[in-house]
Design a protein around this motif. Sequence first.
Motif, PDB file in Angstrom:
ATOM      1  N   ARG B  86       0.821  -1.227   0.000  1.00 31.09           N
ATOM      2  CA  ARG B  86       0.000   0.000   0.000  1.00 31.09           C
ATOM      3  C   ARG B  86       0.847   1.267   0.000  1.00 31.09           C
ATOM      4  O   ARG B  86       0.327   2.367   0.152  1.00 31.09           O
ATOM      5  N   CYS B  87       2.173   1.083  -0.084  1.00 31.24           N
ATOM      6  CA  CYS B  87       3.087   2.244  -0.081  1.00 31.24           C
ATOM      7  C   CYS B  87       3.859   2.271  -1.391  1.00 31.24           C
ATOM      8  O   CYS B  87       3.840   1.313  -2.160  1.00 31.24           O
ATOM      9  N   ASN B  88       4.566   3.355  -1.609  1.00 34.32           N
ATOM     10  CA  ASN B  88       5.590   3.356  -2.647  1.00 34.32           C
ATOM     11  C   ASN B  88       6.608   4.425  -2.315  1.00 34.32           C
ATOM     12  O   ASN B  88       6.399   5.201  -1.372  1.00 34.32           O
ATOM     13  N   PHE B  89       7.659   4.454  -3.090  1.00 32.16           N
ATOM     14  CA  PHE B  89       8.812   5.281  -2.734  1.00 32.16           C
ATOM     15  C   PHE B  89       9.488   5.767  -3.999  1.00 32.16           C
ATOM     16  O   PHE B  89       9.580   5.041  -4.989  1.00 32.16           O
ATOM     17  N   SER B  90       9.939   7.004  -3.970  1.00 30.43           N
ATOM     18  CA  SER B  90      10.733   7.502  -5.093  1.00 30.43           C
ATOM     19  C   SER B  90      11.814   8.424  -4.558  1.00 30.43           C
ATOM     20  O   SER B  90      11.573   9.218  -3.657  1.00 30.43           O
ATOM     21  N   SER B  91      12.994   8.267  -5.119  1.00 31.04           N
ATOM     22  CA  SER B  91      14.104   9.108  -4.688  1.00 31.04           C
ATOM     23  C   SER B  91      14.911   9.516  -5.907  1.00 31.04           C
ATOM     24  O   SER B  91      15.076   8.730  -6.848  1.00 31.04           O
ATOM     25  N   ALA B  92      15.416  10.739  -5.838  1.00 27.20           N
ATOM     26  CA  ALA B  92      16.264  11.204  -6.938  1.00 27.20           C
ATOM     27  C   ALA B  92      17.553  10.397  -6.992  1.00 27.20           C
ATOM     28  O   ALA B  92      18.250  10.389  -8.007  1.00 27.20           O
ATOM     29  N   TYR B  93      17.872   9.711  -5.894  1.00 33.52           N
ATOM     30  CA  TYR B  93      19.162   9.026  -5.810  1.00 33.52           C
ATOM     31  C   TYR B  93      19.065   7.521  -6.045  1.00 33.52           C
ATOM     32  O   TYR B  93      20.055   6.800  -5.910  1.00 33.52           O
ATOM     33  N   VAL B  94      17.865   7.052  -6.347  1.00 35.00           N
ATOM     34  CA  VAL B  94      17.703   5.607  -6.586  1.00 35.00           C
ATOM     35  C   VAL B  94      17.221   5.396  -8.014  1.00 35.00           C
ATOM     36  O   VAL B  94      16.190   5.930  -8.414  1.00 35.00           O
ATOM     37  N   ALA B  95      17.999   4.625  -8.755  1.00 34.94           N
ATOM     38  CA  ALA B  95      17.693   4.457 -10.170  1.00 34.94           C
ATOM     39  C   ALA B  95      16.897   3.178 -10.412  1.00 34.94           C
ATOM     40  O   ALA B  95      16.866   2.277  -9.580  1.00 34.94           O
ATOM     41  N   LEU B  96      16.261   3.138 -11.562  1.00 36.19           N
ATOM     42  CA  LEU B  96      15.691   1.877 -12.039  1.00 36.19           C
ATOM     43  C   LEU B  96      16.785   1.222 -12.885  1.00 36.19           C
ATOM     44  O   LEU B  96      17.669   1.920 -13.390  1.00 36.19           O
ATOM     45  N   PRO B  97      16.766  -0.109 -13.073  1.00 31.12           N
ATOM     46  CA  PRO B  97      17.828  -0.756 -13.838  1.00 31.12           C
ATOM     47  C   PRO B  97      18.046  -0.065 -15.190  1.00 31.12           C
ATOM     48  O   PRO B  97      17.105   0.130 -15.955  1.00 31.12           O
ATOM     49  N   TYR B  98      19.303   0.332 -15.422  1.00 33.17           N
ATOM     50  CA  TYR B  98      19.607   1.185 -16.574  1.00 33.17           C
ATOM     51  C   TYR B  98      19.513   0.450 -17.914  1.00 33.17           C
ATOM     52  O   TYR B  98      19.293   1.059 -18.945  1.00 33.17           O
ATOM     53  N   ASN B  99      19.703  -0.880 -17.874  1.00 31.06           N
ATOM     54  CA  ASN B  99      19.726  -1.584 -19.161  1.00 31.06           C
ATOM     55  C   ASN B  99      18.376  -2.224 -19.520  1.00 31.06           C
ATOM     56  O   ASN B  99      18.320  -3.169 -20.299  1.00 31.06           O
ATOM     57  N   LEU B 100      17.322  -1.674 -18.926  1.00 28.79           N
ATOM     58  CA  LEU B 100      15.970  -2.072 -19.338  1.00 28.79           C
ATOM     59  C   LEU B 100      15.287  -0.868 -19.967  1.00 28.79           C
ATOM     60  O   LEU B 100      15.569   0.275 -19.573  1.00 28.79           O
TER      61      LEU B 100
END
Lengths: 266, 260
Positions: B86-100
């Motif tokens: 029921r939560c989520n999170f976003s940070s400028a310092y956390v990336a999603l996998p770059y090669n997708l």
Amino acid sequence: MILVRPDRVMGLCNRYFYIYTRSGFRLLDVIFWPVMDLVVWGLIAKYFMRLNSDNPTAVSFLLGAIIFFNILNRAQQSISVSFLEDLWSRNLLNAFVAPITVAEFVASTFVVGLTQIFAVSLIMSVLAFCLYTFNILAISFALIPLFLNLLFMGWSVGMFTTALIFRFGHQAEALAWAVPFLIQPVSAVFYPVSVLPDWLQPVAYMVPATYVFEGMRAVLSGNVEIASYLLKAAGLNIFYFIAISIFFGAMLNSARERGALAKLVL
Amino acid sequence: MAADIESEVETIVSVEKLHKSFGKAVAIDEISFQIKRGEVVGLLGANGAGKSTTIQILLGLIAQTSGKVSIFGMDPWKKRVAVLQRCNFSSAYVALPYNLKVIENLDVFAQLYGVSNRKKKIEELLQLFEVDHLAQKMTGGLSSGESTRVNLCKALLNDPEFLLLDEPTASLDPDIADKVRKLLAQVQAERHMTVLYTSHNMRDVQELCQRVLFLHQGKIIAEGSSEAILSHFGQETLEEVFIAIARNQVTTSLLSGEHN
């Protein structure tokens, strides 16, 4: 309570599928080195045969050992290197704050590892047959329990390695590749336990892989009765799997308490 | 009695006497606060004030030394999956996998969050954040602004009731930062989402947050609306308050209820 939801495991597997198929270097790591091992060791074995042809099964022992050790190595890397992939892509935090259980994370690495192992073992087996007329199927039905024992041991070693990365952080990353080779000398991979010094033999008998490789050589020598090897390997595997699962949980909790987990994933 | 029950239901995050020390160093010193449903709360403080540790405890990445945390009335570590669903999170310092590709990353996370009708949901979010043209682009090739917006798409995939945003506008140019702020305000209002927001950008906080918690040396030194805080400390902007607190130039605190 459902510990492992298939849709989440499938989601994690899809992610690894994309990562592996996008990276030529990862594919190189998965396929190139095992094939090179097979080719080089096969040629060395052939050379030794030419020098001394008293034991015609020596080539089979060596090639079987190469293919089987690759199963162990791949299984452990499927867990430890998959974890490092997330770490390097700075995505571990997203994975940790997603509603997935540790069991689902580990299950997905099992599935990915199994797929890799089947693919690479198939390639190696076909090459071994074409280049050296070594037929892995000569091991017959014993192939399956031997394979499964190595798979479980590899997964346990992978969980152990990942737990050490939780504990010691980035400085322990090299263990993801090193641990199988640290165990190799006492796993009777290329030689029987009797070759080891007396004081080291009890250590070898504590390693599940020892019974697998001794069993493989027994089968290739024409001995079809290897049940005792398989049972001992399975018993040790169950013991280590339980012990390492507890160790893994303890290291994860310790990393949370010390703040090391946050440092690792951020 | 009925009012008590309603108040309990409406509390999304409850932190009581939360304390965390690493050896002899105290990171958080018995802080307490609550966040009600639909509230946007800013967590401010200088580097080392304890905000990251607080967020990491809420996310279950760090275990507290003592004190109690509950989200949706549950312990976030013991009921980890139920809370995180029921939560989520976003940070400028956390990336999603770059090669997708962007679409692949969002699809994977939609699967992890058990989103139904994933394709439609992803399309909607990409359009909302005006990044639908990036769907087939590799995530590693995105600019900071694009990456932030894609991260926010990921953060809204499961329609979270509680969203943690860690400096979402860091490293964005003023134009993109303004767009992101407006979009976040719009989405929050439409969905009546509860948000905990950390930022060093005081304009973000003043525009988005209904309530602000100022942390200093592990303690909450001020809590209230931006206006109440400005009035209490006699400053023109939150930035001036921030600087005064960080430089130990304030002698009083403003704690919950004092401004009412």
